[in-house]
Design a protein around this motif. Structure first.
Motif, PDB file in Angstrom:
ATOM      1  N   ASN A 144       2.483   4.056   6.772  1.00  0.00           N
ATOM      2  CA  ASN A 144       3.230   4.122   5.345  1.00  0.00           C
ATOM      3  C   ASN A 144       3.288   5.817   5.133  1.00  0.00           C
ATOM      4  O   ASN A 144       3.033   6.498   6.039  1.00  0.00           O
ATOM      5  N   GLY A 145       3.962   6.196   3.983  1.00  0.00           N
ATOM      6  CA  GLY A 145       4.377   7.522   4.012  1.00  0.00           C
ATOM      7  C   GLY A 145       3.109   8.284   3.735  1.00  0.00           C
ATOM      8  O   GLY A 145       3.030   9.271   4.763  1.00  0.00           O
ATOM      9  N   PRO A 146       1.872   8.053   3.144  1.00  0.00           N
ATOM     10  CA  PRO A 146       0.800   8.917   3.078  1.00  0.00           C
ATOM     11  C   PRO A 146       0.203   9.110   4.441  1.00  0.00           C
ATOM     12  O   PRO A 146      -0.247   9.996   4.670  1.00  0.00           O
ATOM     13  N   ALA A 147       0.074   7.996   5.172  1.00  0.00           N
ATOM     14  CA  ALA A 147      -0.369   8.135   6.486  1.00  0.00           C
ATOM     15  C   ALA A 147       0.226   9.009   7.285  1.00  0.00           C
ATOM     16  O   ALA A 147      -0.196  10.025   8.317  1.00  0.00           O
ATOM     17  N   LEU A 181      -1.995  13.477  -3.681  1.00  0.00           N
ATOM     18  CA  LEU A 181      -1.051  14.387  -3.126  1.00  0.00           C
ATOM     19  C   LEU A 181      -0.279  13.998  -1.994  1.00  0.00           C
ATOM     20  O   LEU A 181       0.803  14.137  -1.603  1.00  0.00           O
ATOM     21  N   LEU A 182      -1.281  13.414  -0.874  1.00  0.00           N
ATOM     22  CA  LEU A 182      -0.439  12.999   0.353  1.00  0.00           C
ATOM     23  C   LEU A 182       0.490  11.975  -0.014  1.00  0.00           C
ATOM     24  O   LEU A 182       1.341  11.666   0.763  1.00  0.00           O
ATOM     25  N   ALA A 183       0.349  11.039  -0.894  1.00  0.00           N
ATOM     26  CA  ALA A 183       1.498  10.118  -1.259  1.00  0.00           C
ATOM     27  C   ALA A 183       2.721  10.709  -1.793  1.00  0.00           C
ATOM     28  O   ALA A 183       3.731  10.359  -1.379  1.00  0.00           O
ATOM     29  N   ALA A 184       2.438  11.701  -2.406  1.00  0.00           N
ATOM     30  CA  ALA A 184       3.679  12.491  -2.799  1.00  0.00           C
ATOM     31  C   ALA A 184       4.471  13.238  -1.716  1.00  0.00           C
ATOM     32  O   ALA A 184       5.486  12.948  -1.465  1.00  0.00           O
ATOM     33  N   LEU A 185       3.663  13.530  -0.709  1.00  0.00           N
ATOM     34  CA  LEU A 185       4.289  14.213   0.387  1.00  0.00           C
ATOM     35  C   LEU A 185       4.829  13.126   1.301  1.00  0.00           C
ATOM     36  O   LEU A 185       5.927  13.151   1.831  1.00  0.00           O
ATOM     37  N   GLY A 186       4.268  11.822   1.359  1.00  0.00           N
ATOM     38  CA  GLY A 186       4.874  10.718   2.017  1.00  0.00           C
ATOM     39  C   GLY A 186       6.114  10.353   1.414  1.00  0.00           C
ATOM     40  O   GLY A 186       6.999   9.931   2.201  1.00  0.00           O
ATOM     41  N   ALA A 187       6.324  10.329   0.079  1.00  0.00           N
ATOM     42  CA  ALA A 187       7.442   9.863  -0.390  1.00  0.00           C
ATOM     43  C   ALA A 187       8.712  10.928  -0.153  1.00  0.00           C
ATOM     44  O   ALA A 187       9.629  10.342   0.042  1.00  0.00           O
ATOM     45  N   GLN A 188       8.203  12.058   0.030  1.00  0.00           N
ATOM     46  CA  GLN A 188       9.387  13.243   0.461  1.00  0.00           C
ATOM     47  C   GLN A 188       9.850  12.699   1.748  1.00  0.00           C
ATOM     48  O   GLN A 188      10.928  12.866   2.042  1.00  0.00           O
ATOM     49  N   LEU A 224       0.903  -1.259  -0.012  1.00  0.00           N
ATOM     50  CA  LEU A 224       0.165  -0.067   0.061  1.00  0.00           C
ATOM     51  C   LEU A 224       0.864   1.211   0.002  1.00  0.00           C
ATOM     52  O   LEU A 224       1.364   1.721   1.091  1.00  0.00           O
ATOM     53  N   HIS A 225       0.856   1.807  -1.273  1.00  0.00           N
ATOM     54  CA  HIS A 225       1.933   2.934  -1.521  1.00  0.00           C
ATOM     55  C   HIS A 225       1.149   4.401  -1.599  1.00  0.00           C
ATOM     56  O   HIS A 225       1.854   5.365  -1.231  1.00  0.00           O
ATOM     57  N   ASP A 226       0.009   4.398  -2.185  1.00  0.00           N
ATOM     58  CA  ASP A 226      -0.514   5.421  -2.848  1.00  0.00           C
ATOM     59  C   ASP A 226      -1.876   5.944  -1.743  1.00  0.00           C
ATOM     60  O   ASP A 226      -2.540   6.648  -2.233  1.00  0.00           O
ATOM     61  N   THR A 227      -1.984   5.211  -0.733  1.00  0.00           N
ATOM     62  CA  THR A 227      -3.015   5.860   0.280  1.00  0.00           C
ATOM     63  C   THR A 227      -2.595   5.376   1.622  1.00  0.00           C
ATOM     64  O   THR A 227      -1.910   4.737   2.055  1.00  0.00           O
ATOM     65  N   PRO A 228      -3.161   6.355   2.366  1.00  0.00           N
ATOM     66  CA  PRO A 228      -2.800   6.229   3.848  1.00  0.00           C
ATOM     67  C   PRO A 228      -3.161   4.855   4.365  1.00  0.00           C
ATOM     68  O   PRO A 228      -4.202   4.407   4.344  1.00  0.00           O
ATOM     69  N   ALA A 229      -2.232   4.373   5.089  1.00  0.00           N
ATOM     70  CA  ALA A 229      -2.333   3.138   5.826  1.00  0.00           C
ATOM     71  C   ALA A 229      -1.752   2.754   6.961  1.00  0.00           C
ATOM     72  O   ALA A 229      -0.519   3.367   6.954  1.00  0.00           O
TER      73      ALA A 229
END
Length: 301
Positions: free
Chosen positions: A131-134, A269-276, A113-118
């Motif tokens: 994960n990053g988005p979370a 957009l959250l997924a992009a912030l989480g990747a950063q 799960l990379h592209d949604t908060p989990a």
């Protein structure tokens, strides 16, 4: 602490895993099989230098919190985790205790799960892994210790921070849900458990909690639909899926939105912030912290 046994055990486990096993991309060409040390450090949210010193038999005795993070990162079974604790000079955790260990099967689901908060939560709503988005949505739970890690505790003790993630009109409902969840955990874990300790603590500190606790509401559930609020992105309407372990001691919580909707774009957009935030992880030696966006609230999923 048996430094030789600890180092040998870590090296062997690291070599047995591939990036795909832990949800990472293949990366650049590899000269040796297995994960790189920096990848294990990233997964365990610690510095590469700290982890490297453990493998080189020159590190300090790791704390139980560090060992729990390493066991998660290397996808250890409970028997392997217990051995890890013992060679590091600690007693193995009780199998029924609520602590930082997450079963490898549940971690494998989160890995994908990379592209949604989990995130994975304990029965007392302590975020164990995000994960990053979370992290981008709720803030980084790694910085909190003790009861401050429980979103039930923070909801009543730090309300200005914890409740900022939800619209004001939903606060009463979420507060009742958290108390109902704690009573369900109390029923499972018993009167001499951490659930009982948390309830007693909150009953003495919060009149609001005491009134809700006396209502005797019991429920172990998460809302199927909710609104969360991010300080930059704004309101996001999400659907919430919860996957409980067989003994209900942990839950994998996943937030999604309908494809091609405005809210799905906000989650992208959250997924992009989480990747950063992942790019900057592991900067503090042995701290167990993760660099990321400024924490704007106590985590409260």
């Amino acid at each position: 602490m048996d430094r030789n046994a600890l180092a040998d055990f870590l090296v062997r486990h690291r070599a047995a895993l591939t990036p795909a096993d832990v949800g990472l991309g293949p990366g650049a060409r590899r000269r040796t099989p297995g994960l790189r040390r920096e990848e294990v450090a990233q997964l365990a949210t610690m510095s590469t230098d700290y982890y490297t010193r453990l493998e080189q038999r020159r590190g300090p005795q790791p704390s139980t919190q560090m060992l729990a993070a390493i066991a998660r990162a290397l996808r250890m079974t409970t028997d392997e985790r217990d051995y890890l604790y013992r060679v590091a000079g600690h007693s193995a955790p009780e199998r029924h205790a609520v602590e930082g260990y997450v079963p490898p099967g549940l971690m494998r689901v989160l890995d994908r799960l990379h592209d949604t908060p989990a995130m994975i939560l304990s029965a007392l709503e302590e975020p164990l892994v995000q994960n990053g988005p979370a992290r981008a949505l709720f803030g980084d739970a790694e910085q909190f210790t003790g009861w401050d890690r429980s979103t039930i505790y923070s909801w009543f003790v730090h309300p200005e921070q914890a409740r900022a993630v939800y619209p004001v009109e939903d606060h009463a409902h979420h507060g009742l849900s958290k108390v109902a969840s704690l009573r369900a955990a109390y029923g499972t874990m018993g009167p001499r458990s951490r659930a009982s300790e948390l309830a007693e603590n909150l009953y003495a500190r919060s009149e609001e909690f005491a009134q809700l606790w006396d209502s005797q509401v019991v429920a172990r559930r998460f809302e199927q639909h909710k609104v969360v609020v991010h300080p930059q992105i704004g309101r996001i309407e999400v659907d919430c899926q919860a996957l409980l372990t067989e003994d209900a001691s942990q839950v994998l919580l996943v937030l999604t939105a309908p494809p091609h909707s405005e809210d799905a774009g906000k989650l992208d957009l959250l997924a992009a912030l989480g990747a950063q935030s992942v790019v900057g992880s592991g900067s503090d030696a042995g701290s167990g912290s993760v660099a990321g966006p400024p924490n704007w609230s106590t985590v409260s999923p």
